[in-house]
Motif scaffolding. Sequence first.
Motif, PDB file in Angstrom:
ATOM      1  N   ARG A 113       0.846  -1.111  -0.062  1.00  0.00           N
ATOM      2  CA  ARG A 113      -0.111   0.005   0.268  1.00  0.00           C
ATOM      3  C   ARG A 113       0.780   1.241  -0.120  1.00  0.00           C
ATOM      4  NH1 ARG A 113      -5.250   2.052   1.594  1.00  0.00           N
ATOM      5  NH2 ARG A 113      -5.944  -0.026   2.338  1.00  0.00           N
ATOM      6  N   ARG A 168       0.887   4.215  -3.001  1.00  0.00           N
ATOM      7  CA  ARG A 168       0.373   5.294  -2.533  1.00  0.00           C
ATOM      8  C   ARG A 168       1.588   6.590  -3.061  1.00  0.00           C
ATOM      9  NH1 ARG A 168       0.206   9.974   0.205  1.00  0.00           N
ATOM     10  NH2 ARG A 168      -1.876  10.756   1.087  1.00  0.00           N
ATOM     11  N   HIS A 207       1.186   7.072  -6.590  1.00  0.00           N
ATOM     12  CA  HIS A 207       0.348   7.940  -6.877  1.00  0.00           C
ATOM     13  C   HIS A 207       0.637   9.324  -6.438  1.00  0.00           C
ATOM     14  CE1 HIS A 207      -2.774   4.543  -6.593  1.00  0.00           C
ATOM     15  NE2 HIS A 207      -2.402   4.646  -7.747  1.00  0.00           N
ATOM     16  N   ARG A 208       1.637   9.569  -5.461  1.00  0.00           N
ATOM     17  CA  ARG A 208       2.060  10.906  -5.189  1.00  0.00           C
ATOM     18  C   ARG A 208       2.945  11.480  -6.219  1.00  0.00           C
ATOM     19  NH1 ARG A 208       5.850  13.675  -3.711  1.00  0.00           N
ATOM     20  NH2 ARG A 208       7.342  12.022  -3.913  1.00  0.00           N
ATOM     21  N   ASP A 262      -4.498  14.852  -0.310  1.00  0.00           N
ATOM     22  CA  ASP A 262      -3.918  13.703   0.683  1.00  0.00           C
ATOM     23  C   ASP A 262      -5.072  12.562   0.554  1.00  0.00           C
ATOM     24  OD1 ASP A 262      -1.530  14.545   1.250  1.00  0.00           O
ATOM     25  OD2 ASP A 262      -1.667  15.404   2.961  1.00  0.00           O
ATOM     26  N   LEU A 287      -5.493  10.933  -2.633  1.00  0.00           N
ATOM     27  CA  LEU A 287      -4.523  10.031  -2.779  1.00  0.00           C
ATOM     28  C   LEU A 287      -4.887   8.617  -2.100  1.00  0.00           C
ATOM     29  CD1 LEU A 287      -1.392  12.191  -2.695  1.00  0.00           C
ATOM     30  CD2 LEU A 287      -2.085  11.192  -4.885  1.00  0.00           C
ATOM     31  N   ASP A 288      -5.325   8.658  -1.002  1.00  0.00           N
ATOM     32  CA  ASP A 288      -5.755   7.635  -0.121  1.00  0.00           C
ATOM     33  C   ASP A 288      -6.778   6.819  -0.788  1.00  0.00           C
ATOM     34  OD1 ASP A 288      -3.907   8.121   1.817  1.00  0.00           O
ATOM     35  OD2 ASP A 288      -5.199   9.339   3.197  1.00  0.00           O
ATOM     36  N   THR A 348      -5.544   5.032  -3.920  1.00  0.00           N
ATOM     37  CA  THR A 348      -4.887   3.957  -3.518  1.00  0.00           C
ATOM     38  C   THR A 348      -5.715   2.808  -3.087  1.00  0.00           C
ATOM     39  OG1 THR A 348      -2.920   5.272  -2.994  1.00  0.00           O
ATOM     40  CG2 THR A 348      -3.076   3.039  -2.001  1.00  0.00           C
ATOM     41  N   GLU A 349      -6.883   3.065  -2.370  1.00  0.00           N
ATOM     42  CA  GLU A 349      -7.722   1.922  -1.884  1.00  0.00           C
ATOM     43  C   GLU A 349      -8.437   1.311  -3.141  1.00  0.00           C
ATOM     44  OE1 GLU A 349     -11.256   1.143   1.308  1.00  0.00           O
ATOM     45  OE2 GLU A 349      -9.889   2.787   1.348  1.00  0.00           O
TER      46      GLU A 349
END
Length: 208
Positions: free
Chosen positions: A93, A97, A100-101, A187, A190-191, A194-195
Amino acid sequence: MTTETTTPVRRRGGPTKGDQREAQILEATRALLAERSAADLTVDAIAKAAGVTRTAFYFYFPTKHAVVAALLAELWDDFGASHAWFASEGPDRAGLREQHRIVAEVWRRHREILVCARGSVDYEPVLEWAARLRDRFEAGLGAKVERDRAAGLAPDGIAAASLAAMVWDVRDARFRAMSDLAPDDLDRALDELTEVVLRMLYGTAPAA
């Protein structure tokens, strides 16, 4: 008697005048794209902003879209820097992430250029760059999915190549939307992204 001759080493100096003019054209185009669309961009406007003549512009670039293609080419390695996650095992994870950042940061800094690669510029080198970017991502993700499935770390299901294409579509749309978010909102986005990707690839959203 042997006489040795040496060839003088040619030292490269600083940027040439030509290099500087080309850089001026690139930067001028970058700035203009922040104010107008590629369709509204003109060679005259670029030349004027760069401080060069129209003739000088055509010495370096055949069209205004060729400048856009050059600007996109500069971002190739920036996107490649996000691919470290493809070498990981299982969900990872934190690594996803971070991927993605990195991509979100590239979009934040270069949104006006990247928008040109999403259909607004019908110019073969631009279209080719966008296609290669997608192909590289899908190949990397598809290979990771296949490895994780073989290791029992990901469930079987949709063909890895098709799944990678679906993940690209989701990410591509979200990154453009995320490119002007405030830090806190980014933020959270992005979370969430990612999920979503973890659920697409692994069926659940693992904690690690």
